[in-house]
Design an enzyme around this catalytic site. Sequence first.
Site, PDB file in Angstrom:
ATOM      1  N   THR B 181       0.823  -1.207   0.000  1.00 52.58           N
ATOM      2  CA  THR B 181       0.000   0.000   0.000  1.00 52.58           C
ATOM      3  C   THR B 181       0.861   1.263   0.000  1.00 52.58           C
ATOM      4  OG1 THR B 181      -1.666  -1.214   1.227  1.00 52.58           O
ATOM      5  CG2 THR B 181      -1.843   1.178   1.237  1.00 52.58           C
ATOM      6  N   GLU B 465      -7.502  -5.992   3.504  1.00 54.63           N
ATOM      7  CA  GLU B 465      -7.748  -7.259   2.815  1.00 54.63           C
ATOM      8  C   GLU B 465      -8.899  -7.137   1.832  1.00 54.63           C
ATOM      9  OE1 GLU B 465      -4.602  -9.382   3.853  1.00 54.63           O
ATOM     10  OE2 GLU B 465      -6.226 -10.136   2.583  1.00 54.63           O
TER      11      GLU B 465
END
Lengths: 713, 713
Positions: B181, B465
């Site tokens: 990320t 997730e």
Amino acid sequence: MPGAGKEAGGEGLRDVQYLSSSQADDRIQDLVKKSSDIVLATHIEPRDDMLEERRRASFNASSLAAYLNGGKEKLQRLEELADLLHAQSWGNKSRRYYLSRRETYEDALKAALGIWDLIRNRTITMEDAMEARKLVDFPGGLELHIGMFIPTLLSQASPDQQAEWLPKALGLKLIGTYAQTELGHGTFVRGLQTTATYDPDTQQFILHTPTLTATKWWPGGLGKTSTHVVAMARLFIRGKDYGPHAFVVPIRDMASHLPLPGIRVGDIGPKFGYNGVDNGFLSFNHVVVPRDNMLMRFAKVTPEGEYKPPPPSNAKASYATMVYVRATIVEGAGWALARSVTIAVRYAAVRRQTAAHAGERELQVLDYQNTAADLLPLLAQAYALLFMGKSGMDMYKEFEMDRDQGNFNKLPELHAVLSGMKSVSTTLASDGMEAARRACGGHGYSMLSGLPTLFTHYVQNVTWEGDNNVMLLQTARYLVKRLLAAQSGKGSPGGSAGYTANVDTELKQRCFVRSPRDWLDPAVQSAAFRHRATRLCVAATQALADASGGDVVFEGHPWNSNTVDLIRLARAHCLLVLHSTFADSVAQLAAEGSVDSLAIAALSKLLSLFGLSFIAREAGDFLEDGYLSGQQVDWARKQYYKCLAVLRPDAVALVDAFGLTDYQLNSALGRKDGDVYRALLAAAQASPLNETEEGPAWDSILKPRLNKPTSKL
Amino acid sequence: MPGAGKEAGGEGLRDVQYLSSSQADDRIQDLVKKSSDIVLATHIEPRDDMLEERRRASFNASSLAAYLNGGKEKLQRLEELADLLHAQSWGNKSRRYYLSRRETYEDALKAALGIWDLIRNRTITMEDAMEARKLVDFPGGLELHIGMFIPTLLSQASPDQQAEWLPKALGLKLIGTYAQTELGHGTFVRGLQTTATYDPDTQQFILHTPTLTATKWWPGGLGKTSTHVVAMARLFIRGKDYGPHAFVVPIRDMASHLPLPGIRVGDIGPKFGYNGVDNGFLSFNHVVVPRDNMLMRFAKVTPEGEYKPPPPSNAKASYATMVYVRATIVEGAGWALARSVTIAVRYAAVRRQTAAHAGERELQVLDYQNTAADLLPLLAQAYALLFMGKSGMDMYKEFEMDRDQGNFNKLPELHAVLSGMKSVSTTLASDGMEAARRACGGHGYSMLSGLPTLFTHYVQNVTWEGDNNVMLLQTARYLVKRLLAAQSGKGSPGGSAGYTANVDTELKQRCFVRSPRDWLDPAVQSAAFRHRATRLCVAATQALADASGGDVVFEGHPWNSNTVDLIRLARAHCLLVLHSTFADSVAQLAAEGSVDSLAIAALSKLLSLFGLSFIAREAGDFLEDGYLSGQQVDWARKQYYKCLAVLRPDAVALVDAFGLTDYQLNSALGRKDGDVYRALLAAAQASPLNETEEGPAWDSILKPRLNKPTSKL
């Protein structure tokens, strides 16, 4: 310093350049530059997205912002105050999200005293101070001294008692709080277990905590700050229970701040939020106070121990105070939701995610229908609550004028509307604040977004000042009584529950919408909300009558086993009132002409969105008796989706119109300039864990481990 | 030490007696005793309420508890582990709610290392360790080393690379994390901006962060703990973009723990929860690593810079890993909700509020219909999620067996169900946890209840997730494709979406319920959920086709402007699966006979409550096309209310059956013995603000004020 205004934009954000080409030689830099150029071809600066958002809005936010904040001058003053506060050591918010519980408690106290001093040295007016407290947004140990102790003295102390205690309270010679709630009792005040027994021989009251659950629990500032309390205790005279009364009790030694004999007091520990406040516990072990310490403006106890009850009007008066507080809570809910929605909408306007094909620019997340559906209805709710708050205040002022003529007729209706509205407004705000936070994805989980703190501080509102279920049940009680009166011919058409006077005709009504566009008429929407409330009122009353086996009983098993339908009815009623108040307010604004007509056009669309989002989501309530057909619900949903698309370009302008300063928001994501990523990095770098490069765990925990001889797992 | 098990019950709760009659003389004590006797006449000890709850339950919780926890021995082992952990300095939770951010980070690291040592010195097995991590419930800087770094090496590193890094990772010679990320990119992995440019001349990769938004952000343990990362970066060779690939990059000097040249790394600051983890930021300034540092088990880059793509099967394999993780998330959601519901139900069983008349005992709040309606559906949802988690795991294991025969046919269905279920389960759990907290009123706002922390730690699951909206859209995509296939004659009846194969008959179906009791048949409820899913699938596909103007497009404006209906469809599908899985599981349990039949009878009622609570609340979805009549909805609601009343006496037994230890709950309100008020006071007294009687602000802040010469306000 995330969101801390100009200063933040400058100083805080300066040192986030790190693309110096240090060690890399020219050949490597050229190699890497080719890659970078490809990556950056589709890159856009968030600031530029934000500028574009404001360019494409259909209206300029300034006139609406002025209206919502009480005028251009008031708005200007708020910005001046924000700068003034930001410049104070105790007003600077840059470290707010890094403080420990103890630091939070101490700094909140400093902030309250800092504002106190600004008043004393005439830097700001008392009116400024009220705003300053909201802008600093740092509740602490003095909240209840200012908000409950002093007001209680003013309303319930006799002139002599006021002469004794008020000057000390106003001069901070003593700090007080209001101790009512106990470990075992909150909502049910009659059940309080703390006793105040009158001793005629010594003309004293003995306050006592007879059991663990009688321990006072929750009063703000009680833990470590207050020297005095107004304690609610059950008055006993010669073995007779006269119910809860108010007593002024000193709890700490003025010189040492240590608890007085028989007093056990302390902080109740950390909470979800609001940790600047030292909510406390308190127990009395045969604590004696003179007779004069019972607040005797209304109820009295003579030296001989004769009890003189308060005049009946007193009950109504204290009712009125509760009602006033609830009106302020409704407007507060609007502002609370406005803060979170401002942050989330601004971020969703600059956050970009997913390009269908390589080489394309990614989409602003606000352009995804589901993001708009997450945020724009909340935006509409924030406006609805702000208008409802203003209207509630107006209703209260009307009532006050009547009251001064001894006319309390408007009180029941006012009480019913504002009790339920306290519940609906704080629930909408709390749920909306968390929904807005989630709409910000990962970054909404960071404290630096400001969103977690906004929620954890606010959400207690669903519990205090009347539990939200209990509040709705009060409204339901009123509505059922109105309907029963109407059915027995004693009905009245007046007020928000006028529909109870003609339920038979209303129940026969059907919605006459014949196209999606028909749904844009506010009257059509209001009619639907009114029909739902009517139907649920009849149904709940019937169920209650059945359970009561005859005359309706408002307590015990019949009532307690029907609370779900009763709460559902009260909520439906409040949404009716919320919607029509929104509609009336927009119409009135249009008539006044003080606000830009383009802004009012946007508000009208927002009103449609408000109504349709609820009708679409709660369609079952309208379909169940055939008031709406499936086709009409489908049209409502289609029109709701249209409203989302139509309002999308005005989303940023509509949050700008709340007129919230970067200082108040203190959010890396909610910055007016949209420079969110630079703000996040700057704020992260200032985080205490980054004080050293190697981190706090290196020497003592990690280093010994990483140098241990290997051993297979 | 709230809820810290036996020890807490003892030591912690001993010193809360303060009714000693110290200074008061006999006469005063007699006077006060009269008052106390009246107050205490209606008093009852919470412990006694709790004993009575267990006495009146219709079943004994033990056999169900054993089943839910994997057997009697496993349950026994969990209790032993709880005692073992509570006895460790790093495992004792008594101060958990008082820790600063820094202490939280350090103590969480100690806890992880403590468990690590218990494995190494053979005190516990690896299987024990997995449970111990859940019981200690203290995520920290090693989470991603254990949960992502090592597994990524195992799945994506070549044998040589594993030989190089795995022993060091397993021996804690290095600590790694997984850095994917970025500040500007989460969900859209292809959009990552970090570059890895191959330099054929030196046979090295140059990692670089070309812009602020390319800064790595969020990886757990990256801030101050990790020495290495697996960095996802876009691979560039000779100006060509090969998309994201994984690179092992050392980021800190092993001797000093200082960042290596070109590395900028730190902690991202405080979060809503999860503050034991040092989520971090990371940027690369022309950082060079050897060619061997790209994980090359599948994709490869030759020394000459030739790119060898991974085998197609690889994509499916990594898909499968994601699917496995999502199955674990569903079961985790069940346990998360179970923890909060256990606390709230136990508290609601001992909390008493409001007596209709003086002298009457107050009602347990669980006896108010609205409290039961707040909590019992959540209890049902917790069970539904636990059964779904087990079923998801079984589905995955079946798939694995096929896969080992090279058969991936089950993967799309598995992926579709578990993607949507990840979203539905984490949203139900998050919303339910907060609803349970609010149902506890004021005390639910105290950290000592355990509820705030449970929520703030858990709620991130709606984002990570796979963002919950994106997850549901993946399920929607699958369902629409199934329907389109069926419509073009290529349909298949199999799997959870079998209904797509015969929509025409399904759409004509109407519910045949003829009495409230008919609603108790699980098949009747399932049929309603199936009909809803079918109708919404047809409608969403139609809307998508209209927007696509011909062949359905699964991207761009047609898709993005219909996400609300698509998400609605996917959610409806997941609720269908959730309900039928609950029904199948109860039937299977009954067949197996390992669980007490009375417990299974209670589960069947809970299943009815689960289905009816959704049908009653979302009635519009079933009324819109006339599948249900208003009368049938009314019956469903009545039956739902009946279920609430019928299940009320089993509420405590049903939460006892989760088998959660006081140690794991660490909650003053959730104590198995019901002694909630004594626990609250004991925990409050241990709060740091109470270390001194006068409090932290007295000397420096309050004393100078209270002694200042008065000045009028």
